[in-house]
Design a protein around this motif. Structure first.
Motif, PDB file in Angstrom:
ATOM      1  N   ALA A   1      -0.752  28.487   7.641  1.00 19.13           N
ATOM      2  CA  ALA A   1       0.399  29.243   8.145  1.00 19.13           C
ATOM      3  C   ALA A   1       1.571  28.306   8.347  1.00 19.13           C
ATOM      4  CB  ALA A   1       0.052  29.939   9.456  1.00 19.13           C
ATOM      5  N   VAL A   2       2.776  28.872   8.311  1.00 18.69           N
ATOM      6  CA  VAL A   2       3.987  28.131   8.637  1.00 18.69           C
ATOM      7  C   VAL A   2       4.192  28.237  10.144  1.00 18.69           C
ATOM      8  CG1 VAL A   2       6.467  27.956   8.281  1.00 18.69           C
ATOM      9  CG2 VAL A   2       4.978  28.634   6.385  1.00 18.69           C
ATOM     10  N   ALA A   3       4.368  27.104  10.810  1.00 21.05           N
ATOM     11  CA  ALA A   3       4.531  27.084  12.272  1.00 21.05           C
ATOM     12  C   ALA A   3       5.932  26.615  12.629  1.00 21.05           C
ATOM     13  CB  ALA A   3       3.489  26.173  12.905  1.00 21.05           C
ATOM     14  N   ARG A   4       6.567  27.335  13.523  1.00 23.89           N
ATOM     15  CA  ARG A   4       7.903  26.976  13.997  1.00 23.89           C
ATOM     16  C   ARG A   4       7.852  26.862  15.526  1.00 23.89           C
ATOM     17  NH1 ARG A   4      12.888  30.946  12.759  1.00 23.89           N
ATOM     18  NH2 ARG A   4      12.157  30.534  10.634  1.00 23.89           N
ATOM     19  N   ARG A   5       8.087  25.653  16.048  1.00 28.23           N
ATOM     20  CA  ARG A   5       8.094  25.459  17.491  1.00 28.23           C
ATOM     21  C   ARG A   5       9.348  26.098  18.068  1.00 28.23           C
ATOM     22  NH1 ARG A   5      10.205  21.998  21.234  1.00 28.23           N
ATOM     23  NH2 ARG A   5       8.877  21.370  23.006  1.00 28.23           N
ATOM     24  N   VAL A   6       9.173  27.000  19.029  1.00 27.01           N
ATOM     25  CA  VAL A   6      10.314  27.749  19.560  1.00 27.01           C
ATOM     26  C   VAL A   6      10.578  27.459  21.030  1.00 27.01           C
ATOM     27  CG1 VAL A   6      10.205  29.622  17.895  1.00 27.01           C
ATOM     28  CG2 VAL A   6       8.802  29.751  19.962  1.00 27.01           C
ATOM     29  N   GLY A   7       9.758  26.623  21.642  1.00 25.51           N
ATOM     30  CA  GLY A   7      10.026  26.285  23.027  1.00 25.51           C
ATOM     31  C   GLY A   7       8.814  25.697  23.705  1.00 25.51           C
ATOM     32  N   SER A   8       9.019  25.263  24.946  1.00 24.27           N
ATOM     33  CA  SER A   8       7.924  24.793  25.769  1.00 24.27           C
ATOM     34  C   SER A   8       8.213  25.154  27.213  1.00 24.27           C
ATOM     35  CB  SER A   8       7.738  23.276  25.623  1.00 24.27           C
ATOM     36  OG  SER A   8       8.861  22.581  26.148  1.00 24.27           O
ATOM     37  N   SER A   9       7.154  25.263  27.997  1.00 21.14           N
ATOM     38  CA  SER A   9       7.292  25.655  29.394  1.00 21.14           C
ATOM     39  C   SER A   9       6.594  24.623  30.261  1.00 21.14           C
ATOM     40  CB  SER A   9       6.662  27.037  29.612  1.00 21.14           C
ATOM     41  OG  SER A   9       6.871  27.486  30.938  1.00 21.14           O
ATOM     42  N   PRO A  10       7.303  24.010  31.214  1.00 24.73           N
ATOM     43  CA  PRO A  10       6.650  23.034  32.089  1.00 24.73           C
ATOM     44  C   PRO A  10       5.584  23.712  32.944  1.00 24.73           C
ATOM     45  CG  PRO A  10       8.846  23.574  32.895  1.00 24.73           C
ATOM     46  CD  PRO A  10       8.714  24.213  31.552  1.00 24.73           C
ATOM     47  N   ARG A  11       4.529  22.977  33.260  1.00 23.05           N
ATOM     48  CA  ARG A  11       3.466  23.507  34.114  1.00 23.05           C
ATOM     49  C   ARG A  11       3.667  23.020  35.548  1.00 23.05           C
ATOM     50  NH1 ARG A  11      -0.063  22.636  29.433  1.00 23.05           N
ATOM     51  NH2 ARG A  11      -1.036  24.592  28.810  1.00 23.05           N
ATOM     52  N   TRP A  12       3.710  23.983  36.472  1.00 23.82           N
ATOM     53  CA  TRP A  12       3.924  23.688  37.884  1.00 23.82           C
ATOM     54  C   TRP A  12       2.654  23.934  38.679  1.00 23.82           C
ATOM     55  CZ3 TRP A  12       8.715  27.406  38.415  1.00 23.82           C
ATOM     56  CH2 TRP A  12       9.807  26.871  37.702  1.00 23.82           C
TER      57      TRP A  12
ATOM     58  N   LEU B   1       4.261  31.686  14.239  1.00 25.44           N
ATOM     59  CA  LEU B   1       3.548  31.471  12.991  1.00 25.44           C
ATOM     60  C   LEU B   1       3.782  32.647  12.059  1.00 25.44           C
ATOM     61  CD1 LEU B   1       0.073  30.425  14.476  1.00 25.44           C
ATOM     62  CD2 LEU B   1       2.018  28.953  13.997  1.00 25.44           C
ATOM     63  N   TYR B   2       3.821  32.355  10.766  1.00 23.92           N
ATOM     64  CA  TYR B   2       3.855  33.429   9.779  1.00 23.92           C
ATOM     65  C   TYR B   2       3.148  32.937   8.521  1.00 23.92           C
ATOM     66  CZ  TYR B   2       8.211  30.831   8.828  1.00 23.92           C
ATOM     67  OH  TYR B   2       9.140  29.841   8.617  1.00 23.92           O
ATOM     68  N   PRO B   3       2.644  33.854   7.703  1.00 28.87           N
ATOM     69  CA  PRO B   3       1.846  33.450   6.534  1.00 28.87           C
ATOM     70  C   PRO B   3       2.642  32.557   5.605  1.00 28.87           C
ATOM     71  CG  PRO B   3       1.602  35.798   6.939  1.00 28.87           C
ATOM     72  CD  PRO B   3       2.716  35.320   7.841  1.00 28.87           C
ATOM     73  N   SER B   4       1.938  31.632   4.983  1.00 34.07           N
ATOM     74  CA  SER B   4       2.613  30.686   4.097  1.00 34.07           C
ATOM     75  C   SER B   4       2.754  31.217   2.680  1.00 34.07           C
ATOM     76  CB  SER B   4       1.840  29.363   4.067  1.00 34.07           C
ATOM     77  OG  SER B   4       0.500  29.581   3.687  1.00 34.07           O
ATOM     78  N   ARG B   5       2.754  32.542   2.525  1.00 39.14           N
ATOM     79  CA  ARG B   5       2.939  33.105   1.188  1.00 39.14           C
ATOM     80  C   ARG B   5       4.407  32.990   0.775  1.00 39.14           C
ATOM     81  NH1 ARG B   5       1.408  38.471   4.045  1.00 39.14           N
ATOM     82  NH2 ARG B   5       3.391  39.306   4.718  1.00 39.14           N
ATOM     83  N   ARG B   6       4.646  33.032  -0.491  1.00 37.52           N
ATOM     84  CA  ARG B   6       6.004  32.817  -1.009  1.00 37.52           C
ATOM     85  C   ARG B   6       6.965  33.922  -0.576  1.00 37.52           C
ATOM     86  NH1 ARG B   6       8.178  34.239  -6.109  1.00 37.52           N
ATOM     87  NH2 ARG B   6       6.129  35.074  -6.636  1.00 37.52           N
ATOM     88  N   TYR B   7       6.471  35.140  -0.556  1.00 36.28           N
ATOM     89  CA  TYR B   7       7.354  36.266  -0.246  1.00 36.28           C
ATOM     90  C   TYR B   7       7.182  36.684   1.206  1.00 36.28           C
ATOM     91  CZ  TYR B   7       9.287  40.944  -0.090  1.00 36.28           C
ATOM     92  OH  TYR B   7      10.008  42.048   0.260  1.00 36.28           O
TER      93      TYR B   7
END
Length: 298
Positions: free
Chosen positions: A153-164, A269-275
């Motif tokens: 799969a194609v992965a795109r990091r969109v953020g992080s959240s600190p743990r308190w 994440l989204y499938p690594s297919r061409r279309y």
């Protein structure tokens, strides 16, 4: 044979796992769905589906055909929208998967707003905490915490959240708040049931310590941890997105605020297919913008 209809029935049969579910969705009968798919298999000369009284699943050939058929249907839908002068990106079905707590606590409201803005769109939001097979289970978009991500799969990091570290005022009246990380062992620590051992890593700038914890309660749902904290059951290390509102309302206290756990990363994440359908690209772009503004997310 109506090829587009046959492909649509087949794709939804794979995704829903039963002929009766397809029939209900398409406002037809189960025998009709069965007959259409049997005709498709006869025309191809290949068995696409394994049928039994208890289940329905795609064969190996069926799984390969499913991915191609889904892409064909997506392209067809966009071609129809284009020739009618409609926005191709704003119609059709999207299948989205996310962790249970994030979906219930936050993502569901985004999806509802998205559907109000695009009345020709449909969304199936599937919530679970396991890593899904995006292609086999027909998911267009998946949200996942952590760094253990699938290779296909194609992965795109969109953020992080600190743990308190957080606990309720009622709990802290009975058990004075720890002042040093090592004092955490004296508290009833509530943790995620599948998180591994009982040690916790805390950081204060460049300093890092590993401390022992103990507790009588473990649960595999973040919302249950949130509720347990509100009931004064103990202390826990939680991502900020889960508890920021309770801390702001003083229903929970941020304990040892100079110390925090490793940030919880969030990936799209989204499938690594061409279309990739235009509607999926539009959904991903808007979801990413929304997540960047989500309280407790950096």
């Amino acid at each position: 044979m109506d090829t587009i209809r046959s492909l649509h029935f087949f794709v939804r049969a794979v995704e829903l796992g039963s002929f009766s579910a397809v029939a209900r969705e398409q406002n037809t009968t189960q025998p009709t769905v069965s007959k259409v798919l049997a005709a498709l298999e006869d025309d191809l000369g290949v068995r696409l589906l394994e049928r039994s009284t208890a289940s329905l699943s795609a064969t190996a050939q069926g799984r390969r055909f499913y991915e191609r058929a889904k892409a064909v249907l997506d392209e067809y839908a966009e071609a129809v929208a284009d020739v009618r002068g409609e926005g191709a990106a704003s119609s059709g079905l999207l299948r989205v998967n996310a962790p249970v707590a994030l979906g219930q606590f936050s993502l569901n409201s985004f999806v509802q707003d998205f559907l109000r803005r695009y009345p020709a769109m449909e969304v199936e939001l599937i919530l679970n905490d396991r890593m899904v097979d995006m292609v086999e289970e027909g998911m267009d978009v998946v949200l996942r915490h952590g760094r253990d991500l699938p290779q296909n799969a194609v992965a795109r990091r969109v953020g992080s959240s600190p743990r308190w570290l957080v606990a309720s005022p009622a709990y802290l009246r009975r058990h004075p708040a720890p002042r040093q990380p090592q004092e955490l062992v004296q508290h009833n620590y509530i943790r995620y049931a599948w998180s591994g051992g009982s040690t916790v890593v805390l950081r204060n700038g460049e300093r890092e310590v590993t401390v022992q914890t103990q507790g009588r309660y473990r649960v595999n749902n973040a919302l249950a941890i949130r509720d347990s904290l509100l009931q004064g059951s103990g202390i826990a290390l939680c991502p900020a997105w889960l508890v920021h509102d309770l801390v702001a309302a003083r229903q929970l206290r941020h304990v040892m605020p100079k110390w925090c756990g490793e940030a919880q990363e969030l990936h799209l994440l989204y499938p690594s297919r061409r279309y990739q359908p235009a509607r999926a690209r539009m959904f991903i772009e808007q979801l990413q913008l929304w997540l960047q503004k989500m309280p407790g997310m950096e």
